[in-house]
Motif scaffolding. Structure first.
Motif, PDB file in Angstrom:
ATOM      1  N   SER A 151      50.174 102.708 -42.038  1.00 31.30           N
ATOM      2  CA  SER A 151      49.641 103.502 -40.937  1.00 31.30           C
ATOM      3  C   SER A 151      49.687 104.976 -41.281  1.00 31.30           C
ATOM      4  O   SER A 151      50.417 105.404 -42.182  1.00 31.30           O
ATOM      5  CB  SER A 151      50.450 103.236 -39.660  1.00 31.30           C
ATOM      6  N   SER A 152      48.903 105.730 -40.567  1.00 29.44           N
ATOM      7  CA  SER A 152      48.871 107.185 -40.716  1.00 29.44           C
ATOM      8  C   SER A 152      49.043 107.804 -39.336  1.00 29.44           C
ATOM      9  O   SER A 152      48.210 107.593 -38.453  1.00 29.44           O
ATOM     10  CB  SER A 152      47.543 107.630 -41.352  1.00 29.44           C
ATOM     11  N   ASN A 153      50.166 108.506 -39.163  1.00 28.35           N
ATOM     12  CA  ASN A 153      50.507 109.102 -37.868  1.00 28.35           C
ATOM     13  C   ASN A 153      50.552 108.054 -36.761  1.00 28.35           C
ATOM     14  O   ASN A 153      50.107 108.279 -35.637  1.00 28.35           O
ATOM     15  CB  ASN A 153      49.503 110.203 -37.499  1.00 28.35           C
ATOM     16  N   GLY A 154      51.076 106.879 -37.137  1.00 27.72           N
ATOM     17  CA  GLY A 154      51.216 105.806 -36.159  1.00 27.72           C
ATOM     18  C   GLY A 154      49.964 105.015 -35.912  1.00 27.72           C
ATOM     19  O   GLY A 154      49.972 104.061 -35.117  1.00 27.72           O
ATOM     20  N   VAL A 155      48.874 105.334 -36.592  1.00 26.64           N
ATOM     21  CA  VAL A 155      47.604 104.623 -36.424  1.00 26.64           C
ATOM     22  C   VAL A 155      47.409 103.664 -37.594  1.00 26.64           C
ATOM     23  O   VAL A 155      47.457 104.092 -38.757  1.00 26.64           O
ATOM     24  CB  VAL A 155      46.416 105.610 -36.352  1.00 26.64           C
ATOM     25  N   PRO A 156      47.205 102.361 -37.322  1.00 25.51           N
ATOM     26  CA  PRO A 156      47.002 101.404 -38.426  1.00 25.51           C
ATOM     27  C   PRO A 156      45.771 101.774 -39.241  1.00 25.51           C
ATOM     28  O   PRO A 156      44.832 102.407 -38.746  1.00 25.51           O
ATOM     29  CB  PRO A 156      46.806 100.070 -37.696  1.00 25.51           C
ATOM     30  N   GLU A 157      45.777 101.388 -40.518  1.00 22.51           N
ATOM     31  CA  GLU A 157      44.622 101.660 -41.367  1.00 22.51           C
ATOM     32  C   GLU A 157      43.394 100.941 -40.834  1.00 22.51           C
ATOM     33  O   GLU A 157      43.492  99.905 -40.180  1.00 22.51           O
ATOM     34  CB  GLU A 157      44.902 101.238 -42.808  1.00 22.51           C
ATOM     35  N   SER A 158      42.245 101.494 -41.122  1.00 15.96           N
ATOM     36  CA  SER A 158      40.997 100.929 -40.617  1.00 15.96           C
ATOM     37  C   SER A 158      40.661  99.618 -41.313  1.00 15.96           C
ATOM     38  O   SER A 158      41.217  99.286 -42.365  1.00 15.96           O
ATOM     39  CB  SER A 158      39.850 101.915 -40.829  1.00 15.96           C
ATOM     40  N   ALA A 159      39.735  98.884 -40.724  1.00 19.92           N
ATOM     41  CA  ALA A 159      39.311  97.614 -41.301  1.00 19.92           C
ATOM     42  C   ALA A 159      38.702  97.810 -42.689  1.00 19.92           C
ATOM     43  O   ALA A 159      38.987  97.057 -43.625  1.00 19.92           O
ATOM     44  CB  ALA A 159      38.313  96.927 -40.376  1.00 19.92           C
ATOM     45  N   ASP A 160      37.872  98.843 -42.839  1.00 22.59           N
ATOM     46  CA  ASP A 160      37.237  99.090 -44.134  1.00 22.59           C
ATOM     47  C   ASP A 160      38.273  99.383 -45.209  1.00 22.59           C
ATOM     48  O   ASP A 160      38.133  98.948 -46.358  1.00 22.59           O
ATOM     49  CB  ASP A 160      36.258 100.263 -44.026  1.00 22.59           C
ATOM     50  N   THR A 161      39.305 100.128 -44.845  1.00 23.77           N
ATOM     51  CA  THR A 161      40.376 100.415 -45.802  1.00 23.77           C
ATOM     52  C   THR A 161      41.124  99.147 -46.170  1.00 23.77           C
ATOM     53  O   THR A 161      41.445  98.901 -47.344  1.00 23.77           O
ATOM     54  CB  THR A 161      41.359 101.448 -45.224  1.00 23.77           C
ATOM     55  N   PHE A 162      41.396  98.303 -45.181  1.00 22.75           N
ATOM     56  CA  PHE A 162      42.100  97.046 -45.439  1.00 22.75           C
ATOM     57  C   PHE A 162      41.269  96.138 -46.336  1.00 22.75           C
ATOM     58  O   PHE A 162      41.804  95.484 -47.239  1.00 22.75           O
ATOM     59  CB  PHE A 162      42.411  96.340 -44.124  1.00 22.75           C
ATOM     60  N   TYR A 163      39.970  96.079 -46.122  1.00 24.94           N
ATOM     61  CA  TYR A 163      39.116  95.208 -46.915  1.00 24.94           C
ATOM     62  C   TYR A 163      39.088  95.622 -48.394  1.00 24.94           C
ATOM     63  O   TYR A 163      38.747  94.817 -49.259  1.00 24.94           O
ATOM     64  CB  TYR A 163      37.688  95.214 -46.366  1.00 24.94           C
ATOM     65  N   ARG A 164      39.442  96.877 -48.670  1.00 25.75           N
ATOM     66  CA  ARG A 164      39.452  97.353 -50.069  1.00 25.75           C
ATOM     67  C   ARG A 164      40.805  97.159 -50.742  1.00 25.75           C
ATOM     68  O   ARG A 164      40.964  97.507 -51.902  1.00 25.75           O
ATOM     69  CB  ARG A 164      39.058  98.837 -50.113  1.00 25.75           C
ATOM     70  N   ARG A 165      41.766  96.602 -50.018  1.00 20.44           N
ATOM     71  CA  ARG A 165      43.090  96.381 -50.601  1.00 20.44           C
ATOM     72  C   ARG A 165      43.107  95.121 -51.461  1.00 20.44           C
ATOM     73  O   ARG A 165      42.440  94.128 -51.144  1.00 20.44           O
ATOM     74  CB  ARG A 165      44.149  96.269 -49.497  1.00 20.44           C
ATOM     75  N   LYS A 166      43.867  95.157 -52.544  1.00 18.24           N
ATOM     76  CA  LYS A 166      44.054  93.978 -53.392  1.00 18.24           C
ATOM     77  C   LYS A 166      45.320  93.265 -52.920  1.00 18.24           C
ATOM     78  O   LYS A 166      46.436  93.684 -53.230  1.00 18.24           O
ATOM     79  CB  LYS A 166      44.160  94.383 -54.863  1.00 18.24           C
ATOM     80  N   LEU A 167      45.133  92.196 -52.185  1.00 15.64           N
ATOM     81  CA  LEU A 167      46.260  91.454 -51.635  1.00 15.64           C
ATOM     82  C   LEU A 167      46.740  90.396 -52.612  1.00 15.64           C
ATOM     83  O   LEU A 167      45.954  89.841 -53.387  1.00 15.64           O
ATOM     84  CB  LEU A 167      45.846  90.783 -50.321  1.00 15.64           C
ATOM     85  N   SER A 168      48.025  90.115 -52.567  1.00  9.15           N
ATOM     86  CA  SER A 168      48.562  89.005 -53.351  1.00  9.15           C
ATOM     87  C   SER A 168      48.085  87.703 -52.729  1.00  9.15           C
ATOM     88  O   SER A 168      47.658  87.667 -51.563  1.00  9.15           O
ATOM     89  CB  SER A 168      50.094  89.051 -53.366  1.00  9.15           C
ATOM     90  N   PRO A 169      48.131  86.583 -53.477  1.00  5.89           N
ATOM     91  CA  PRO A 169      47.688  85.309 -52.904  1.00  5.89           C
ATOM     92  C   PRO A 169      48.422  84.936 -51.618  1.00  5.89           C
ATOM     93  O   PRO A 169      47.808  84.414 -50.680  1.00  5.89           O
ATOM     94  CB  PRO A 169      47.983  84.310 -54.029  1.00  5.89           C
ATOM     95  N   ILE A 170      49.720  85.200 -51.548  1.00  6.53           N
ATOM     96  CA  ILE A 170      50.477  84.862 -50.344  1.00  6.53           C
ATOM     97  C   ILE A 170      50.097  85.783 -49.193  1.00  6.53           C
ATOM     98  O   ILE A 170      49.963  85.344 -48.040  1.00  6.53           O
ATOM     99  CB  ILE A 170      51.991  84.909 -50.632  1.00  6.53           C
ATOM    100  N   GLU A 171      49.897  87.064 -49.464  1.00  6.10           N
ATOM    101  CA  GLU A 171      49.461  87.985 -48.413  1.00  6.10           C
ATOM    102  C   GLU A 171      48.107  87.566 -47.857  1.00  6.10           C
ATOM    103  O   GLU A 171      47.872  87.594 -46.652  1.00  6.10           O
ATOM    104  CB  GLU A 171      49.395  89.407 -48.963  1.00  6.10           C
ATOM    105  N   SER A 172      47.209  87.179 -48.746  1.00  2.00           N
ATOM    106  CA  SER A 172      45.866  86.789 -48.315  1.00  2.00           C
ATOM    107  C   SER A 172      45.871  85.452 -47.589  1.00  2.00           C
ATOM    108  O   SER A 172      45.173  85.281 -46.584  1.00  2.00           O
ATOM    109  CB  SER A 172      44.934  86.710 -49.529  1.00  2.00           C
ATOM    110  N   GLY A 173      46.667  84.501 -48.077  1.00  2.00           N
ATOM    111  CA  GLY A 173      46.635  83.153 -47.506  1.00  2.00           C
ATOM    112  C   GLY A 173      47.512  82.965 -46.289  1.00  2.00           C
ATOM    113  O   GLY A 173      47.191  82.138 -45.423  1.00  2.00           O
ATOM    114  N   CYS A 174      48.615  83.731 -46.198  1.00  2.00           N
ATOM    115  CA  CYS A 174      49.601  83.483 -45.138  1.00  2.00           C
ATOM    116  C   CYS A 174      49.610  84.530 -44.038  1.00  2.00           C
ATOM    117  O   CYS A 174      50.089  84.253 -42.934  1.00  2.00           O
ATOM    118  CB  CYS A 174      51.007  83.395 -45.743  1.00  2.00           C
ATOM    119  N   CYS A 175      49.138  85.737 -44.327  1.00  2.00           N
ATOM    120  CA  CYS A 175      49.325  86.857 -43.401  1.00  2.00           C
ATOM    121  C   CYS A 175      48.067  87.230 -42.624  1.00  2.00           C
ATOM    122  O   CYS A 175      48.118  88.120 -41.767  1.00  2.00           O
ATOM    123  CB  CYS A 175      49.838  88.082 -44.159  1.00  2.00           C
TER     124      CYS A 175
END
Length: 284
Positions: A151-175
């Motif tokens: 988050s930035s100043n208490g605001v969660p990151e935007s959807a577009d920013t999240f979509y550009r993240r490289k998630l681990s298999p467990i993060e992608s499959g479980c979270c």
């Protein structure tokens, strides 16, 4: 000749040093078993093999340096089974992790994982209800999903920013829910249904409750399998190098053992042995 003895001594000392990465690989898998992969039985064969190579390498080193025939015999006998066990472990690791990988999606830096892309003994073990309860509990306790939050100043990151993240298999499959569900992003672990067509049973299983999320989803099981596949492939590369060195050391060890027996039996070698076995003829 002492050349073979000296060489096997050097090779065994090198093998002793190289057994440290094998043991380290087992310990690394053990740490991942406690924190990420949550499979707590896969590391033990590697740890046992690593310790065995250490002990046997010391025996071979002492036997070669001091020309102790008994130690060399023990070294060759035990090393044969260690090489066979390591070869079997490498083959097993590649067979059970042969299939399966993430599926990419348009405008997503991460991949999604599907249980049907995997097969074999490891999949059946991970997917079994009794065993999955332990694995999912381990993943939940590791708080891997809670650590995803940014988050930035208490605001969660935007959807577009999240979509550009490289998630681990467990993060992608479980979270998070599978991408094909089309759920609306609120934050990393909170998504709302859109009321559209449900393409997967995981879409109904998903729950934004932080204690549930997608821990019971097939995508989570696939994420665990993908993590294991990645970990085992890394360790197997080191094991193959060690196996080649062990085979070379074993072959030279056989030559050193024969050399020691010849010295113990007071047998000549080379041309002298041939001359002794074939005495010169008497000339008239």
């Amino acid at each position: 000749m002492r050349t073979s003895n000296h060489l096997i001594g050097v090779l065994n000392f090198l093998t002793f040093l190289l057994s440290i990465p094998i043991l380290g690989g087992g310990i690394w898998l053990s740490s991942r078993a406690n924190n990420t992969d949550c499979l707590k039985f896969l590391q033990w064969p590697l740890i046992i093999i690593g310790i065995s190579i250490m002990v046997v390498s010391l025996a071979g080193f002492a036997g070669a340096c001091y020309r102790n025939t008994f130690l060399m015999w023990v070294y060759l006998f035990v090393m044969f089974f260690i090489i066979a066990a390591l070869l079997g472990f490498i083959i097993f690791a590649y067979v059970v992790t042969d299939k399966g990988s993430g599926r990419p999606f348009l405008n997503r830096a991460y991949s999604d994982y599907y249980l049907q892309d995997y097969s074999g003994w490891l999949k059946d073990r991970v997917a079994s209800d009794s065993y999955w309860q332990k694995i999912s509990s381990c993943i939940r306790d590791s708080k891997v999903c809670g650590k995803m939050g940014k988050s930035s100043n208490g605001v969660p990151e935007s959807a577009d920013t999240f979509y550009r993240r490289k998630l681990s298999p467990i993060e992608s499959g479980c979270c998070k829910p599978p991408t094909e569900c089309g759920y609306t992003y609120i934050n990393e672990t909170s998504w709302t249904p859109t009321g559209g067509v449900v393409y997967s049973s995981d879409c109904n299983t998903w729950n934004s409750d932080q204690g549930q999320l997608c821990y019971s989803c097939n995508s989570c099981k696939a994420g665990v399998l993908a993590n294991i596949r990645k970990s085992w492939r890394k360790v197997s590369v080191i094991n193959i190098v060690i196996l080649i060195i062990l085979v070379i050391a074993y072959v030279i060890g056989c030559a050193a053992f024969r050399n020691n027996r010849r010295i113990d039996n007071d047998e000549p070698s080379g041309e002298a042995r041939m001359t002794k076995s074939q005495p010169s003829r008497l000339h008239l």
